[in-house]
Design an enzyme around this catalytic site. Structure first.
Site, PDB file in Angstrom:
ATOM      1  N   ALA A   1     118.754 -97.026  -6.923  1.00  0.00           N
ATOM      2  CA  ALA A   1     119.263 -96.204  -8.078  1.00  0.00           C
ATOM      3  C   ALA A   1     118.893 -94.584  -8.132  1.00  0.00           C
ATOM      4  O   ALA A   1     119.683 -93.972  -8.714  1.00  0.00           O
ATOM      5  CB  ALA A   1     118.501 -96.896  -9.478  1.00  0.00           C
TER       6      ALA A   1
ATOM      7  N   ARG B   1     111.885-102.692 -12.545  1.00  0.00           N
ATOM      8  CA  ARG B   1     111.311-103.503 -11.416  1.00  0.00           C
ATOM      9  C   ARG B   1     111.423-104.801 -11.691  1.00  0.00           C
ATOM     10  O   ARG B   1     111.475-105.589 -12.700  1.00  0.00           O
ATOM     11  CB  ARG B   1     109.578-103.454 -11.477  1.00  0.00           C
ATOM     12  CG  ARG B   1     109.129-101.921 -11.102  1.00  0.00           C
ATOM     13  CD  ARG B   1     109.278-101.781  -9.697  1.00  0.00           C
ATOM     14  NE  ARG B   1     108.820-100.340  -9.334  1.00  0.00           N
ATOM     15  CZ  ARG B   1     109.476 -99.256  -9.080  1.00  0.00           C
ATOM     16  NH1 ARG B   1     110.684 -99.276  -9.388  1.00  0.00           N
ATOM     17  NH2 ARG B   1     108.733 -98.158  -8.759  1.00  0.00           N
TER      18      ARG B   1
ATOM     19  N   GLU C   1     111.626-108.045  -2.834  1.00  0.00           N
ATOM     20  CA  GLU C   1     112.408-107.226  -2.090  1.00  0.00           C
ATOM     21  C   GLU C   1     112.153-107.109  -0.645  1.00  0.00           C
ATOM     22  O   GLU C   1     110.980-106.841  -0.458  1.00  0.00           O
ATOM     23  CB  GLU C   1     112.558-105.647  -2.751  1.00  0.00           C
ATOM     24  CG  GLU C   1     112.875-105.749  -4.310  1.00  0.00           C
ATOM     25  CD  GLU C   1     112.800-104.233  -4.769  1.00  0.00           C
ATOM     26  OE1 GLU C   1     112.512-103.340  -4.244  1.00  0.00           O
ATOM     27  OE2 GLU C   1     113.144-104.162  -6.072  1.00  0.00           O
TER      28      GLU C   1
ATOM     29  N   HIS D   1     117.757-101.717  -4.442  1.00  0.00           N
ATOM     30  CA  HIS D   1     116.972-100.802  -4.930  1.00  0.00           C
ATOM     31  C   HIS D   1     117.336 -99.143  -4.414  1.00  0.00           C
ATOM     32  O   HIS D   1     116.407 -98.613  -3.848  1.00  0.00           O
ATOM     33  CB  HIS D   1     115.525-100.925  -4.421  1.00  0.00           C
ATOM     34  CG  HIS D   1     114.443-100.336  -5.472  1.00  0.00           C
ATOM     35  ND1 HIS D   1     113.155-101.062  -5.273  1.00  0.00           N
ATOM     36  CD2 HIS D   1     114.336 -99.203  -5.972  1.00  0.00           C
ATOM     37  CE1 HIS D   1     112.383-100.124  -6.141  1.00  0.00           C
ATOM     38  NE2 HIS D   1     113.057 -99.051  -6.624  1.00  0.00           N
TER      39      HIS D   1
ATOM     40  N   THR E   1     117.129-101.792 -13.453  1.00  0.00           N
ATOM     41  CA  THR E   1     116.819-100.878 -12.672  1.00  0.00           C
ATOM     42  C   THR E   1     115.420-100.512 -12.676  1.00  0.00           C
ATOM     43  O   THR E   1     114.961 -99.544 -12.064  1.00  0.00           O
ATOM     44  CB  THR E   1     117.799 -99.592 -12.863  1.00  0.00           C
ATOM     45  OG1 THR E   1     117.515 -98.773 -14.041  1.00  0.00           O
ATOM     46  CG2 THR E   1     119.089 -99.693 -12.438  1.00  0.00           C
TER      47      THR E   1
ATOM     48  N   ILE F   1     114.582 -92.158 -18.232  1.00  0.00           N
ATOM     49  CA  ILE F   1     115.913 -92.829 -17.599  1.00  0.00           C
ATOM     50  C   ILE F   1     116.685 -93.515 -19.083  1.00  0.00           C
ATOM     51  O   ILE F   1     117.734 -93.528 -19.161  1.00  0.00           O
ATOM     52  CB  ILE F   1     115.449 -93.829 -16.577  1.00  0.00           C
ATOM     53  CG1 ILE F   1     114.803 -93.053 -15.409  1.00  0.00           C
ATOM     54  CG2 ILE F   1     116.910 -94.445 -16.081  1.00  0.00           C
ATOM     55  CD1 ILE F   1     114.331 -93.932 -14.370  1.00  0.00           C
TER      56      ILE F   1
ATOM     57  N   GLY G   1     112.145 -93.791 -21.985  1.00  0.00           N
ATOM     58  CA  GLY G   1     111.623 -92.677 -21.445  1.00  0.00           C
ATOM     59  C   GLY G   1     112.625 -91.871 -20.782  1.00  0.00           C
ATOM     60  O   GLY G   1     113.871 -91.907 -21.364  1.00  0.00           O
TER      61      GLY G   1
HETATM   62  P1  NAP Z   1     109.165 -93.002 -18.348  1.00  0.00           P
HETATM   63  O1  NAP Z   1     109.780 -91.726 -18.600  1.00  0.00           O
HETATM   64  O2  NAP Z   1     107.858 -93.167 -17.967  1.00  0.00           O
HETATM   65  O3  NAP Z   1     109.727 -94.103 -19.036  1.00  0.00           O
HETATM   66  C1  NAP Z   1     109.328 -95.375 -19.321  1.00  0.00           C
HETATM   67  C2  NAP Z   1     109.461 -95.581 -20.700  1.00  0.00           C
HETATM   68  O4  NAP Z   1     108.876 -96.980 -20.782  1.00  0.00           O
HETATM   69  C3  NAP Z   1     108.380 -94.904 -21.699  1.00  0.00           C
HETATM   70  O5  NAP Z   1     109.213 -94.371 -22.588  1.00  0.00           O
HETATM   71  C4  NAP Z   1     107.478 -95.911 -22.113  1.00  0.00           C
HETATM   72  O6  NAP Z   1     106.716 -95.700 -23.324  1.00  0.00           O
HETATM   73  C5  NAP Z   1     108.276 -97.157 -22.154  1.00  0.00           C
HETATM   74  N1  NAP Z   1     107.225 -98.316 -22.070  1.00  0.00           N
HETATM   75  C6  NAP Z   1     106.124 -98.418 -21.398  1.00  0.00           C
HETATM   76  N2  NAP Z   1     105.561 -99.605 -21.696  1.00  0.00           N
HETATM   77  C7  NAP Z   1     106.499-100.233 -22.410  1.00  0.00           C
HETATM   78  C8  NAP Z   1     106.334-101.642 -23.204  1.00  0.00           C
HETATM   79  N3  NAP Z   1     105.431-102.476 -22.947  1.00  0.00           N
HETATM   80  N4  NAP Z   1     107.325-101.856 -24.037  1.00  0.00           N
HETATM   81  C9  NAP Z   1     108.488-101.311 -24.023  1.00  0.00           C
HETATM   82  N5  NAP Z   1     108.458 -99.771 -23.429  1.00  0.00           N
HETATM   83  C10 NAP Z   1     107.568 -99.434 -22.663  1.00  0.00           C
HETATM   84  O7  NAP Z   1     109.818 -93.582 -16.769  1.00  0.00           O
HETATM   85  P2  NAP Z   1     111.244 -93.265 -16.219  1.00  0.00           P
HETATM   86  O8  NAP Z   1     111.488 -92.050 -15.475  1.00  0.00           O
HETATM   87  O9  NAP Z   1     112.130 -93.432 -17.628  1.00  0.00           O
HETATM   88  O10 NAP Z   1     111.387 -94.449 -15.097  1.00  0.00           O
HETATM   89  C11 NAP Z   1     110.990 -96.074 -15.710  1.00  0.00           C
HETATM   90  C12 NAP Z   1     111.202 -96.897 -14.755  1.00  0.00           C
HETATM   91  O11 NAP Z   1     111.926 -96.959 -13.881  1.00  0.00           O
HETATM   92  C13 NAP Z   1     109.928 -96.625 -13.682  1.00  0.00           C
HETATM   93  O12 NAP Z   1     108.477 -96.757 -14.105  1.00  0.00           O
HETATM   94  C14 NAP Z   1     110.251 -97.225 -12.296  1.00  0.00           C
HETATM   95  O13 NAP Z   1     109.609 -98.763 -12.316  1.00  0.00           O
HETATM   96  C15 NAP Z   1     111.835 -97.558 -12.507  1.00  0.00           C
HETATM   97  N6  NAP Z   1     112.498 -96.560 -11.771  1.00  0.00           N
HETATM   98  C16 NAP Z   1     113.458 -97.417 -10.594  1.00  0.00           C
HETATM   99  C17 NAP Z   1     114.335 -96.834 -10.031  1.00  0.00           C
HETATM  100  C18 NAP Z   1     115.270 -97.430  -9.017  1.00  0.00           C
HETATM  101  O14 NAP Z   1     115.464 -96.814  -7.884  1.00  0.00           O
HETATM  102  N7  NAP Z   1     115.514 -98.473  -9.320  1.00  0.00           N
HETATM  103  C19 NAP Z   1     114.503 -95.333  -9.968  1.00  0.00           C
HETATM  104  C20 NAP Z   1     113.628 -94.804 -10.737  1.00  0.00           C
HETATM  105  C21 NAP Z   1     112.938 -95.434 -11.862  1.00  0.00           C
HETATM  106  P3  NAP Z   1     106.823 -94.769 -24.672  1.00  0.00           P
HETATM  107  O15 NAP Z   1     107.726 -95.478 -25.674  1.00  0.00           O
HETATM  108  O16 NAP Z   1     105.697 -94.559 -25.092  1.00  0.00           O
HETATM  109  O17 NAP Z   1     107.369 -93.426 -24.385  1.00  0.00           O
HETATM  110  C1  GLV Z   2     111.984 -95.962  -7.881  1.00  0.00           C
HETATM  111  O1  GLV Z   2     111.918 -97.015  -7.950  1.00  0.00           O
HETATM  112  C2  GLV Z   2     110.921 -95.069  -8.749  1.00  0.00           C
HETATM  113  O2  GLV Z   2     110.290 -95.725  -9.125  1.00  0.00           O
HETATM  114  O3  GLV Z   2     111.208 -94.144  -8.517  1.00  0.00           O
END
Ligand code: NAP
Ligand code: GLV
Length: 323
Positions: A287, A237, A266, A285, A235, A157, A155
């Site tokens: 990132a 969950r 956490e 946590h 990064t 990130i 997605g």
């Molecule tokens: P995003 O743009 O929605 O990207 C998530 C991607 O995961 C999408 O491309 C999605 O599918 C894919 N996906 C969903 N289900 C899946 C599965 N079963 N198997 C494989 N791929 C799958 O979200 P993002 O902004 O990149 O963020 C991703 C995650 O990072 C968040 O949901 C959050 O939990 C985590 N995060 C953590 C931090 C932190 O501080 N550590 C910060 C920000 C985010 P498609 O292939 O259909 O597009």
């Molecule tokens: C942080 O973990 C987020 O999902 O933005």
């Protein structure tokens, strides 16, 4: 005047944005989040809530909040609330997509580099007085340049991570729900099945959301497929990984190391076995944690609240489909 409960003091202009729209902003004053009972009591009196990933909003809390119209999560992930349950009660749930992608990928990259080049481990050694001479065999790590990166969840990130990897002339594999031909063409990415990605990658980085499908996505079988020196970066969950299986894999030496910004639970208790491995990097946590990005996230959440309280659709809904 609507009452908006903010579960923590926010960076940026969230309070200003809410007040400028004529709303009362009530900020939870402590550094620690409101306990569940207090959170329920605050929601019960509020028209809107600006929440964080650690505020677990239960269906019972929503039932007890007759005036609540929106829960605006200051995060892109929203596994702390059920969008469907909220929609059933006519409550919007929103998130903060996009604005944190580059900052989060920066941190994932930092974690990858730290684990590969043993940065935190050698820092601990140096501070403990262990630096006695330059050593031809001291703290030998793994090359990043030219290695293979496997991205799980391509997605916002995941894509930002892939762009960084291109600069390091890496081969980049991905496993995601949907194929991304444009990104394959632009960045030279290769879509592969999960097992192949795990077997071939030197670095595996998780960027999928926590859903029923991704909970425990990587467990003993999957760790067994990874290269003996491969490094796992998380990064996403903590619950996307079977953490006990990760501990066993690290103990057995079937993988090279792990770099984790997220854990389950956490905070991770200090007595947890993950803290006993020198080849594990753990951050709390953080990132998305640059001043600029966290401010944008909080402002975005406030703007979603202002829209809903003005009778409009929110800008970043995650439960429109459930309504
Ligand atoms: P995003 O743009 O929605 O990207 C998530 C991607 O995961 C999408 O491309 C999605 O599918 C894919 N996906 C969903 N289900 C899946 C599965 N079963 N198997 C494989 N791929 C799958 O979200 P993002 O902004 O990149 O963020 C991703 C995650 O990072 C968040 O949901 C959050 O939990 C985590 N995060 C953590 C931090 C932190 O501080 N550590 C910060 C920000 C985010 P498609 O292939 O259909 O597009
Ligand atoms: C942080 O973990 C987020 O999902 O933005």
């Amino acid at each position: 005047m609507a009452r908006v409960f903010l579960t923590r003091e926010m960076p940026g202009r969230a309070v200003e944005i809410l007040q400028a729209a004529g709303h009362q902003a009530v900020v939870w004053p402590d550094e620690l989040p409101p306990p569940q009972v207090e959170l329920a009591a605050e929601l019960a009196q509020s028209h809107a809530a600006l929440t964080t990933v650690v505020d677990r909003i239960t269906p019972a809390m929503l039932d007890g909040a007759p005036d609540l119209r929106i829960v605006a999560n200051m995060a892109v992930g929203y596994d702390n609330i059920s969008p469907a349950e909220a929609a059933e009660r006519g409550i919007w749930v929103t998130n903060t997509p996009g604005v944190l992608a580059e900052t989060t990928a920066d941190m994932a990259w930092a974690l990858l580099m730290s684990a590969a080049r043993r940065v935190t481990e050698s820092d601990r050694h140096t501070r403990a007085g262990g630096w006695r001479t330059w050593s031809p065999t001291g703290f030998l790590g793994m090359d990043v340049f030219g290695a293979t990166l496997g991205i799980i969840g391509l997605g916002e990130i995941g894509e930002a991570m892939a762009r960084r990897a291109v600069g390091f002339k890496m081969r980049v594999l991905y496993h995601s729900r949907t194929r991304k031909p444009a990104l394959e063409a632009d960045l030279g990415l290769e879509q592969v099945g999960l097992d192949e990605l795990l077997a071939v990658s030197d670095y595996v980085s998780l960027h999928c959301p926590l859903t029923p499908e991704t909970r425990g996505l990587l467990g003993a079988r999957e760790f067994g497929l990874m290269k003996k020196r491969a490094i796992l970066v998380n990064t996403a969950r903590g619950q996307v990984i079977d953490q006990d299986a990760l501990v066993s894999a690290l103990r057995d030496g079937t993988m090279g190391g792990a770099a984790l910004d997220v854990t389950d639970p956490e905070p991770l208790p200090l007595a947890h076995p993950l803290f006993s491995f020198e080849n594990v990097v753990i951050t709390p946590h953080i990132a998305s944690g640059s001043m600029a990005t966290r401010s944008k996230m909080a402002d975005m959440a406030a703007e979603n609240i202002v829209a809903v309280l003005a009778g409009k659709e929110p800008i970043n809904p995650v439960n429109r489909g459930h309504r």
